[in-house]
Design a protein around this motif. Structure first.
Motif, PDB file in Angstrom:
ATOM      1  N   ALA A 183      47.551  48.379  35.179  1.00 10.31           N
ATOM      2  CA  ALA A 183      46.280  48.265  35.917  1.00 10.31           C
ATOM      3  C   ALA A 183      45.151  47.700  35.060  1.00 10.31           C
ATOM      4  N   ARG A 184      45.234  47.895  33.741  1.00 12.17           N
ATOM      5  CA  ARG A 184      44.196  47.366  32.852  1.00 12.17           C
ATOM      6  C   ARG A 184      44.134  45.835  32.907  1.00 12.17           C
ATOM      7  N   ARG A 185      45.208  45.184  33.389  1.00 15.59           N
ATOM      8  CA  ARG A 185      45.229  43.725  33.451  1.00 15.59           C
ATOM      9  C   ARG A 185      44.652  43.164  34.755  1.00 15.59           C
ATOM     10  N   LEU A 186      44.221  44.021  35.664  1.00 13.29           N
ATOM     11  CA  LEU A 186      43.560  43.497  36.860  1.00 13.29           C
ATOM     12  C   LEU A 186      42.321  42.709  36.441  1.00 13.29           C
ATOM     13  N   PRO A 187      42.099  41.528  37.009  1.00  9.36           N
ATOM     14  CA  PRO A 187      40.972  40.681  36.577  1.00  9.36           C
ATOM     15  C   PRO A 187      39.626  41.394  36.698  1.00  9.36           C
ATOM     16  N   LYS A 188      38.773  41.156  35.720  1.00 13.12           N
ATOM     17  CA  LYS A 188      37.457  41.806  35.661  1.00 13.12           C
ATOM     18  C   LYS A 188      36.309  40.795  35.717  1.00 13.12           C
ATOM     19  N   THR A 189      36.625  39.498  35.755  1.00  7.89           N
ATOM     20  CA  THR A 189      35.573  38.478  35.751  1.00  7.89           C
ATOM     21  C   THR A 189      35.649  37.637  37.031  1.00  7.89           C
ATOM     22  N   PRO A 190      34.498  37.142  37.495  1.00  7.16           N
ATOM     23  CA  PRO A 190      34.495  36.252  38.658  1.00  7.16           C
ATOM     24  C   PRO A 190      35.032  34.867  38.284  1.00  7.16           C
ATOM     25  N   VAL A 191      35.756  34.268  39.222  1.00  9.22           N
ATOM     26  CA  VAL A 191      36.386  32.962  39.007  1.00  9.22           C
ATOM     27  C   VAL A 191      36.108  32.096  40.236  1.00  9.22           C
ATOM     28  N   ILE A 192      35.826  30.814  39.995  1.00  7.42           N
ATOM     29  CA  ILE A 192      35.628  29.876  41.093  1.00  7.42           C
ATOM     30  C   ILE A 192      36.357  28.575  40.790  1.00  7.42           C
TER      31      ILE A 192
END
Length: 340
Positions: free
Chosen positions: A169-178
Motif C-alpha cells: 500500500a505504501r506504493r500507491l501514488p501520492k503525487t498528482p499527474v497530468i
C-alpha cells in the motif's frame, strides 16, 4: 486424428468466422461507455451473458469489490512567465488535487537524470507506473507527461498489480499527474529552457472500492471435461470505442459461437472470462479471480489466452506478441500461418 485431418478441420472452423457477426458485436460494445463499475459496462456484461446462454454455455456473473480509480478532470495553469490554461488527462490512481498544487516546473528530458526534488517535473512519454513511481521516489511533487500526437493518452500510474496489501500500500501514488498532448508539451518545454516557470496542477479522480461485474461462461470438453483453456479479456474500457477492448470482446463472442457448433468434438473445454478493473483497476479483476480460483486454475487450466486490442487498422508489426516459453513455438507458427 492425424496431422492432415487436423489441418483440414482447422481450415473448416476458421472458414466459419463471420465478419458480419464480429462487426455486429463490435458496434454494440463500442457504443457503450464501459468504465469500471459503470452502467455501460453492466449492459455489456448482460450482452455477454445473454449471448452465451443462447449458445447453451454455463454462464455466471460474479459481483466483486475492487479498488477502482476513475479520472474526472485535469488541467495545468501556467502562472509565469505568462498566464495560460492547458487541459489534459490525469491517469488512474494519480493523487487528486481539485484545489490545485502550485510549484516550479522543471524539464527533464526522457531518460536523463536530474534533481527534481520539490519540483513539478515535465518529461516525454506515457504516464506509466514505473516512470511515474521513479519520479515520485526522487522527490517530485507533481508530474507532467508529454504524449505524442494531438490527443493525450489515458494511462494508469499504480505499480501495484491488483489490490494493495499492507506490504504494498505504501506504493500507491501520492503525487498528482497530468498527461498533455504534444503541442501543449512543446509550449511548456520552450519556457523551461528560458528561465523560471511556475504552474498550478489541478487533478480530480474518484478512487474507491467499487462493486464491479466479472462474467464467466464455459463449454465442457468431451474427453477431459475438467480441463480447460482460459480465453479471456477485459470488458472495461476508456470511454467509447472499439480498439481497447471492444474488438477483442467481439472476437471472444464469435469464437464461442463457432465452438458451440463443434462442442461434441472438443477434447477439453473452454472457459470465457470478461474482467472488469483492467484499465481503471490495474488488472484487479483478473487478479481477484486468480486469487480466489487458484486451485482450479492450477489443477485444470492448460493454456491461458489473453485477448486484447485486436483488429486495429494499420497494424503491421506482430513481433511483440507476449507468451510464455512453453507457448512460443505455437504462437509463432500461428502468426506465420495467418499473418505471413
Amino acid at each position: 486424428m492425424d496431422q492432415s485431418e487436423r489441418e483440414k478441420k482447422e481450415l473448416q472452423v476458421v472458414g466459419e468466422i463471420s465478419g458480419e457477426q464480429l462487426m455486429e458485436h463490435t458496434a454494440f460494445l463500442s457504443a457503450e461507455d464501459r468504465e469500471s463499475g459503470s452502467p455501460g459496462e453492466a449492459r455489456a456484461v448482460r450482452y455477454f451473458r445473454d449471448f452465451m446462454e443462447n449458445l447453451g454455455f454455463e454462464t455466471e456473473i460474479l459481483e466483486i469489490e475492487n479498488l477502482i480509480s476513475l479520472p474526472i478532470r485535469a488541467s495545468l495553469r501556467v502562472l509565469s512567465p505568462e498566464g495560460r490554461e492547458l487541459v489534459g488527462l490525469t491517469p488512474s490512481f494519480s493523487a487528486s488535487v481539485p484545489d490545485g498544487l502550485e510549484g516550479e516546473l522543471v524539464y527533464l528530458p526522457r531518460g536523463s537524470q536530474g534533481n527534481v526534488a520539490g519540483k513539478i517535473v515535465l518529461s516525454e512519454g506515457l504516464a506509466a507506473p514505473l516512470p511515474s513511481y521513479e519520479m515520485e521516489r526522487r522527490g517530485a511533487i507533481g508530474q507532467v507527461w508529454i504524449n505524442w500526437g494531438e490527443l493525450p493518452i489515458n494511462c494508469i500510474v499504480n505499480t501495484i498489480w491488483g489490490h494493495p496489501t499492507p506490504e504494498t500500500a505504501r506504493r500507491l501514488p501520492k503525487t498528482p499527474v497530468i498527461s498533455l498532448n504534444e503541442s501543449d508539451g512543446a509550449y511548456l518545454r520552450s519556457f523551461c529552457s528560458k528561465g523560471l516557470v511556475k504552474v498550478r496542477l489541478f487533478t480530480e479522480l474518484k478512487t474507491d472500492f467499487t462493486k464491479v461485474p466479472l462474467a464467466l461462461a464455459e463449454v465442457k470438453g468431451v474427453t477431459e471435461p475438467d480441463k480447460f483453456v482460459l480465453f479471456n479479456g477485459h470488458i472495461d474500457s476508456w470511454h467509447r470505442g472499439a480498439s481497447d477492448n471492444g474488438t477483442a470482446n467481439a472476437c471472444m463472442l464469435e469464437t464461442a459461437r463457432i465452438l458451440a457448433k463443434h462442442r461434441g468434438e472438443l477434447r477439453r473445454g473452454v472457459r470465457f472470462a470478461w474482467w472488469s478493473g483492467h484499465s481503471q483497476g490495474r488488472y484487479s479483476g483478473s487478479t481477484w479471480y486468480a486469487d480466489h480460483y487458484w486451485d482450479d486454475l492450477y489443477r485444470h487450466a492448460i493454456v491461458h489466452l489473453n485477448v486484447d486490442s485486436l483488429g486495429c487498422q494499420g497494424a503491421t508489426d506482430y513481433s511483440e506478441v507476449e507468451c510464455t516459453a512453453e507457448m512460443y513455438e505455437l504462437g509463432k507458427a500461428v502468426i506465420e500461418k495467418y499473418i505471413g
